[in-house]
Design an enzyme around this catalytic site. Structure first.
Site, mmCIF file in Angstrom:
data_model
loop_
_atom_site.group_PDB
_atom_site.id
_atom_site.type_symbol
_atom_site.label_atom_id
_atom_site.label_comp_id
_atom_site.label_asym_id
_atom_site.label_seq_id
_atom_site.Cartn_x
_atom_site.Cartn_y
_atom_site.Cartn_z
ATOM 1 N N ARG A 85 35.899 2.946 38.962
ATOM 2 C CA ARG A 85 36.752 3.258 40.098
ATOM 3 C C ARG A 85 36.118 4.640 40.700
ATOM 4 O O ARG A 85 36.251 5.093 41.950
ATOM 5 C CB ARG A 85 38.036 3.687 39.331
ATOM 6 N N GLU A 152 43.290 -4.131 46.316
ATOM 7 C CA GLU A 152 44.454 -3.307 46.660
ATOM 8 C C GLU A 152 44.121 -1.929 47.027
ATOM 9 O O GLU A 152 42.715 -1.789 46.596
ATOM 10 C CB GLU A 152 45.002 -3.300 45.269
#
Length: 467
Positions: A85, A152
């Protein structure tokens, strides 16, 4: 993937060409996520999707297969680890080699698109990548090469709740390139479902803040050619407010997005502090399923009765999906709500969202306007981890449990909106002093954790009414 894509950003070496990636989507023999969402809308029953993600490839593949075989979800998730991430790809790769169990998700970039395709081909349903990255360009490229067309996040929602000091200008530019790449694939017939993470911090997020930020991200995505937007809303805990928020989503899409963009509403089952008792945890999951169905959600992201204890195991995930599926079945069609009160709540939400987003949408440079708004507090996220949000807004629950504004901070609300907020909190301790403010907020955060049906505590309002 192609020279055209390199104009947007340098794609990691070794990825297939755009043409090959598109051909793979056309040959893999499974529906796109957008097709599953369309089907859910037609049948008037939400699609069901669990969360899941582990580090080791074989274990991730086995997990997906087991969830599909035991609960038949409509979509499955590949949750990404925290190193990936943050673009710490070398750290993710080293941890994967040393001990995959130390990763809190699947390091897709480290595994590579070949293994991504193995995951994709192992199950019949589409996959979605969920992560939390302020800059997801490389992750998206590998996801698309893997044949995953549901992704997302956004430049606001995957920055301010997660990162301490990533400037909004940087994350919004990175996500502009993400959306531009999705637009390129749309031009080639592969519609990527771009899901906006309205959950934000998942801590007492007022519906109008959640929806306003999703609207702004959706508008930016549409300008880059995105053709499918899912606006995800987090269950707050009061049925009428949550149903009204879900009912607001298609109206907001009609108001602010071009007709060429398909929009779907998504409900995240309660993301806050979960009760420890299994029976009341299952009741909360059932509650979320009912709210999603009555609210017309195209998809529900499920929770489990293990949430209070840590990462759920496969059994808990399966049980959560089954309880949600039961809540969405025709067996419970008799459960109804007061539609007049829902409509009143919806109108409140639409008005508040308009007051938040329309001054920004009127600006020539929307990205710059968003950055200014967070700097001066006219946009805000409660309890944000980022120094680029003021977090001056203080939410509170009213006597029914709906999330209101105790303090609107510098949000550009009209006097009528501020008056409504104050009136909604009449009868509560809406203006405590000192430590009582913290005690009040803590009690609101622990709203469901404090319920225990085995001790005679009350069930949520909708379940009381259904009883």
């Amino acid at each position: 993937m192609s020279d055209a894509l390199d104009l947007e950003y340098q794609v990691a070496s070794g990825l297939p060409s755009l043409e090959e990636a598109v051909a793979y989507f056309n040959s893999v023999g499974k529906p796109l996520a957008v097709e599953v969402l369309r089907s859910a809308v037609r049948r008037e029953r939400p699609a069901i999707q669990p969360r899941c993600g582990v580090g080791a490839h074989d274990r991730m593949k086995s997990l997906l297969l087991e969830l599909e075989s035991r609960a038949a979800p409509d979509l499955l998730t590949v949750t990404i680890d925290s190193h990936t991430r943050l673009k710490h790809f070398a750290t993710a790769e080293a941890t994967l080699a040393r001990n995959p169990g130390h990763l809190n998700g699947y390091p897709l970039v480290a595994h590579g698109w070949g293994r991504g395709r193995e995951l994709n081909e192992s199950v019949k349903v589409p996959l979605e990548v969920r992560h939390g990255s302020p800059d997801a360009r490389e992750l998206l490229a590998v996801s698309l090469a893997s044949g995953i067309a549901s992704f997302e996040g956004g430049g606001i929602s995957y920055n301010l709740p997660y990162a301490k000091d990533v400037p909004l200008q940087e994350s919004l530019e990175a996500w502009r390139q993400v959306d531009s790449l999705c637009g390129v694939f749309a031009e080639h017939g592969v519609i990527v479902d771009r899901e906006m993470f309205g959950t934000l911090t998942a801590v007492l997020v007022p519906p109008s803040i959640s929806l306003a930020i999703s609207v702004l991200e959706a508008v930016l995505a549409a300008r880059e050619g995105v053709r499918c937007v899912s606006i995800a809303y987090p269950q707050g805990g009061e049925a009428l407010q949550d149903i009204a928020a879900l009912h607001s989503i298609p109206l907001l899409a009609e108001r602010y997005l071009p007709e060429s963009v398909e929009t779907f509403s998504v409900l995240h089952q309660y993301m806050g502090v979960f009760p420890k008792g299994r029976s009341v945890a299952d009741a909360l999951i059932l509650y979320g399923g009912l709210v999603g169905r009555i609210g017309g959600a195209a998809k529900i992201i499920t929770k489990t009765n293990h949430e209070a204890y840590g990462i759920p195991d496969t059994r808990a995930n399966v049980e959560g999906m089954r309880v949600t599926e039961a809540a969405c079945s025709s067996f419970l069609d008799f459960v109804q709500v007061d539609q007049e009160r829902v409509a009143l709540e919806r109108d409140w939400i639409l008005c508040e969202v308009a007051e938040l987003v329309e001054p920004l949408l009127a600006c020539d440079d929307l990205v710059a306007a968003i950055c200014r708004a967070f700097a001066n507090g006219s946009l805000d996220v409660p309890f944000s981890a980022s120094r680029h949000a003021r977090s001056a807004v203080i939410p509170a629950r009213d006597t029914r449990g709906a999330i209101r504004y105790r303090d609107c901070g510098s949000l550009p609300f009209s006097e009528a909106t501020r008056k409504r907020q104050a009136q909604s909190l009449s009868g509560t301790n809406s203006d405590p002093d000192g430590l009582k403010v913290i005690e009040s907020i803590t009690a609101d955060i622990n709203y469901f954790a404090a319920h225990d049906v085995s001790k005679g505590e009350p069930l949520p309002q909708l379940l009381q009414e259904a009883s």
